[in-house]
Design an enzyme around this catalytic site. Structure first.
Site, PDB file in Angstrom:
ATOM      1  N   ASP A  37      46.580 -15.234  18.304  1.00 32.30           N
ATOM      2  CA  ASP A  37      46.901 -16.497  18.963  1.00 32.30           C
ATOM      3  C   ASP A  37      45.957 -17.582  18.482  1.00 32.30           C
ATOM      4  O   ASP A  37      44.839 -17.299  18.053  1.00 32.30           O
ATOM      5  CB  ASP A  37      46.728 -16.362  20.483  1.00 32.30           C
ATOM      6  CG  ASP A  37      48.018 -15.965  21.149  1.00 32.30           C
ATOM      7  OD1 ASP A  37      49.043 -15.870  20.436  1.00 32.30           O
ATOM      8  OD2 ASP A  37      48.000 -15.738  22.371  1.00 32.30           O
ATOM      9  N   ASP A  43      38.257 -22.901  23.938  1.00 29.02           N
ATOM     10  CA  ASP A  43      38.536 -21.568  24.504  1.00 29.02           C
ATOM     11  C   ASP A  43      37.270 -20.717  24.477  1.00 29.02           C
ATOM     12  O   ASP A  43      36.947 -20.018  25.444  1.00 29.02           O
ATOM     13  CB  ASP A  43      39.610 -20.838  23.677  1.00 29.02           C
ATOM     14  CG  ASP A  43      41.003 -21.411  23.848  1.00 29.02           C
ATOM     15  OD1 ASP A  43      41.443 -21.550  25.002  1.00 29.02           O
ATOM     16  OD2 ASP A  43      41.653 -21.708  22.831  1.00 29.02           O
ATOM     17  N   GLU A  66      41.114 -12.943  27.821  1.00 34.26           N
ATOM     18  CA  GLU A  66      42.118 -13.160  26.775  1.00 34.26           C
ATOM     19  C   GLU A  66      41.446 -13.438  25.427  1.00 34.26           C
ATOM     20  O   GLU A  66      42.012 -13.156  24.376  1.00 34.26           O
ATOM     21  CB  GLU A  66      43.015 -14.350  27.165  1.00 34.26           C
ATOM     22  CG  GLU A  66      44.072 -14.614  26.127  1.00 34.26           C
ATOM     23  CD  GLU A  66      45.120 -15.648  26.505  1.00 34.26           C
ATOM     24  OE1 GLU A  66      45.084 -16.172  27.634  1.00 34.26           O
ATOM     25  OE2 GLU A  66      45.964 -15.915  25.649  1.00 34.26           O
ATOM     26  N   GLU A  67      40.258 -13.972  25.463  1.00 33.71           N
ATOM     27  CA  GLU A  67      39.580 -14.380  24.230  1.00 33.71           C
ATOM     28  C   GLU A  67      38.780 -13.252  23.581  1.00 33.71           C
ATOM     29  O   GLU A  67      38.121 -13.479  22.569  1.00 33.71           O
ATOM     30  CB  GLU A  67      38.653 -15.572  24.510  1.00 33.71           C
ATOM     31  CG  GLU A  67      39.343 -16.761  25.156  1.00 33.71           C
ATOM     32  CD  GLU A  67      40.554 -17.258  24.366  1.00 33.71           C
ATOM     33  OE1 GLU A  67      40.603 -17.050  23.142  1.00 33.71           O
ATOM     34  OE2 GLU A  67      41.456 -17.842  24.998  1.00 33.71           O
ATOM     35  N   ASP A  83      41.994 -15.803  31.817  1.00 35.71           N
ATOM     36  CA  ASP A  83      42.361 -16.715  30.731  1.00 35.71           C
ATOM     37  C   ASP A  83      41.492 -17.946  30.986  1.00 35.71           C
ATOM     38  O   ASP A  83      41.795 -18.764  31.845  1.00 35.71           O
ATOM     39  CB  ASP A  83      43.862 -17.060  30.800  1.00 35.71           C
ATOM     40  CG  ASP A  83      44.280 -17.999  29.676  1.00 35.71           C
ATOM     41  OD1 ASP A  83      43.402 -18.476  28.938  1.00 35.71           O
ATOM     42  OD2 ASP A  83      45.489 -18.267  29.553  1.00 35.71           O
ATOM     43  N   LEU A  85      40.702 -20.766  29.436  1.00 33.61           N
ATOM     44  CA  LEU A  85      41.234 -22.132  29.274  1.00 33.61           C
ATOM     45  C   LEU A  85      42.696 -22.044  28.851  1.00 33.61           C
ATOM     46  O   LEU A  85      43.030 -22.094  27.663  1.00 33.61           O
ATOM     47  CB  LEU A  85      40.396 -22.912  28.251  1.00 33.61           C
ATOM     48  CG  LEU A  85      40.459 -24.424  28.398  1.00 33.61           C
ATOM     49  CD1 LEU A  85      39.990 -24.892  29.780  1.00 33.61           C
ATOM     50  CD2 LEU A  85      39.645 -25.097  27.324  1.00 33.61           C
ATOM     51  N   ASP A  86      43.542 -21.903  29.853  1.00 36.94           N
ATOM     52  CA  ASP A  86      44.982 -21.762  29.595  1.00 36.94           C
ATOM     53  C   ASP A  86      45.559 -23.086  29.088  1.00 36.94           C
ATOM     54  O   ASP A  86      45.275 -24.143  29.647  1.00 36.94           O
ATOM     55  CB  ASP A  86      45.663 -21.364  30.905  1.00 36.94           C
ATOM     56  CG  ASP A  86      47.157 -21.354  30.782  1.00 36.94           C
ATOM     57  OD1 ASP A  86      47.670 -20.612  29.918  1.00 36.94           O
ATOM     58  OD2 ASP A  86      47.823 -22.102  31.524  1.00 36.94           O
ATOM     59  N   GLU A 228      47.874 -13.944  32.327  1.00 36.69           N
ATOM     60  CA  GLU A 228      48.717 -15.048  32.786  1.00 36.69           C
ATOM     61  C   GLU A 228      49.783 -14.569  33.762  1.00 36.69           C
ATOM     62  O   GLU A 228      49.794 -14.970  34.943  1.00 36.69           O
ATOM     63  CB  GLU A 228      49.372 -15.735  31.566  1.00 36.69           C
ATOM     64  CG  GLU A 228      48.350 -16.492  30.739  1.00 36.69           C
ATOM     65  CD  GLU A 228      48.731 -16.690  29.279  1.00 36.69           C
ATOM     66  OE1 GLU A 228      49.432 -15.821  28.710  1.00 36.69           O
ATOM     67  OE2 GLU A 228      48.321 -17.695  28.681  1.00 36.69           O
TER      68      GLU A 228
HETATM   69  O1  F6P Z   1      48.254 -19.346  26.741  1.00 31.43           O
HETATM   70  C1  F6P Z   1      49.443 -19.511  26.103  1.00 31.43           C
HETATM   71  C2  F6P Z   1      50.007 -20.881  26.346  1.00 31.43           C
HETATM   72  O2  F6P Z   1      49.113 -21.897  25.948  1.00 31.43           O
HETATM   73  C3  F6P Z   1      50.477 -21.131  27.785  1.00 31.43           C
HETATM   74  O3  F6P Z   1      49.577 -21.775  28.607  1.00 31.43           O
HETATM   75  C4  F6P Z   1      51.692 -21.976  27.603  1.00 31.43           C
HETATM   76  O4  F6P Z   1      52.611 -21.785  28.657  1.00 31.43           O
HETATM   77  C5  F6P Z   1      52.227 -21.528  26.300  1.00 31.43           C
HETATM   78  O5  F6P Z   1      51.174 -20.983  25.543  1.00 31.43           O
HETATM   79  C6  F6P Z   1      52.849 -22.644  25.520  1.00 31.43           C
HETATM   80  O6  F6P Z   1      53.524 -22.129  24.453  1.00 31.43           O
HETATM   81  P1  F6P Z   1      54.514 -22.994  23.558  1.00 31.43           P
HETATM   82  O7  F6P Z   1      53.646 -23.931  22.782  1.00 31.43           O
HETATM   83  O8  F6P Z   1      55.232 -21.979  22.753  1.00 31.43           O
HETATM   84  O9  F6P Z   1      55.444 -23.744  24.492  1.00 31.43           O
HETATM   85 MN    MN Z   2      46.973 -19.121  28.417  1.00 28.49          MN
END
Ligand code: F6P
Ligand code: MN
Length: 283
Positions: A37, A43, A66-67, A83, A85-86, A228
């Site tokens: 990712d 992050d 997650e990191e 997570d 920094l989501d 998540e």
């Molecule tokens: O952590 C993954 C994430 O950043 C989520 O917070 C978010 O819902 C998703 O990815 C966004 O993904 P995309 O850019 O594919 O919409």
């Molecule tokens: Mn996230």
């Protein structure tokens, strides 16, 4: 202080610090983490902060982020999944980001049925933190400001849904899913911003559905079970909403590894039933 209170207070204090210092990470560089990712400097910064504070607590036995590739053993105590920094890719456009936490008494692997608390922090125009605990009747929302955490109200979900936030490009989703999305979008306002916490917050404020389905790029969905999908499902189910991976509650998903992913749908019961009815016929 009770072990769970220590954890909640530490997340609050660290979230205050993150909130105050996020501007220093406005131009965070993007790289790729161990599980493939995108990972920004922000992050890594947030992960180190939460690790330093949580691992120092007697209450925390394991830090699972997650990191990071693997769980970090911190002694006896709760297993904390995070997570840090989501939605960090939202920093570039100055949109909201969040923090998501799950707390288990059991060792991992575990399903969401073993969770004893879940929290989410939303760093928006103001910062809020939502806490669901198995030793409390209500899901409490806090407003974090001026270094204090103020009780702000009880978390709830309106009965009459108004908004929908669905991820994924149409060509990358199944035809069946696109049909369902088209039907639902007739009556619900689209609201998708690309940070799960922020998108879910809209659904919880106005009622509706948040979803990240399977896509050709992410055949199991993009969101992570432990960091998540499951903690957010716990928060939503505690206030009378529902969650599904298409066939079952996200709380029943058995992850096949620390970084397992799952299709994720969260929201009002009738909308989750529509998703399950649609997915149940194989589309
Ligand atoms: O952590 C993954 C994430 O950043 C989520 O917070 C978010 O819902 C998703 O990815 C966004 O993904 P995309 O850019 O594919 O919409
Ligand atoms: Mn996230």
């Amino acid at each position: 202080m009770k072990a769970m209170d220590q954890i909640v207070q530490t997340i609050q204090q660290t979230a205050h610090y993150v909130n105050t210092n996020l501007p220093n990470h406005a131009q965070s560089r993007v790289s790729v983490n161990a599980s493939g990712d995108k990972q920004t400097d922000a992050d890594v910064w947030a992960d180190h902060l939460f690790f330093d504070k949580l691992s120092a607590l007697d209450a925390v036995g394991s830090y699972v982020s997650e990191e990071r590739d693997a769980a970090i053993d911190c002694g006896e105590g709760y297993v904390v999944t995070i997570d840090p920094l989501d939605g960090s890719s939202n920093l570039a456009s100055n949109n909201s980001v969040g923090t998501i936490v799950g707390v288990y008494e059991a060792e991992l692997p575990a399903t969401g049925r073993e969770l004893c608390a879940a929290m989410m922090v939303l760093y928006g125009p103001y910062t809020t933190m939502t806490v669901a605990r198995d030793d409390r009747e209500i899901v409490q929302e806090y407003l974090l400001r001026d270094g204090f955490s103020e009780r702000w109200g009880e978390f709830s979900l309106p009965d009459d849904p108004k908004v929908i936030g669905l991820a994924g490009k149409k060509y990358a989703r199944s035809e069946g899913f696109n049909e369902l999305a088209k039907e639902l979008e007739q009556h619900l306002k689209p609201r998708y911003g690309g940070a799960t916490v922020a998108d879910l917050a809209q659904v919880l404020e106005y009622g509706g559905l948040f979803g990240y389905p399977a896509t050709t790029e992410y055949p199991d969905g993009k969101l992570r079970v432990y960091y998540e999908a499951v903690p957010l499902a716990y928060l939503v189910e505690e206030i009378g909403g529902r969650s599904t991976d298409g066939t079952q509650s996200l709380l029943d998903v058995e992850p096949d590894g620390l970084h397992a992913r799952t299709p994720t749908f969260l929201g009002n019961e009738d909308l989750i039933e529509r998703v399950e009815a649609h997915m149940g016929d194989g589309s």
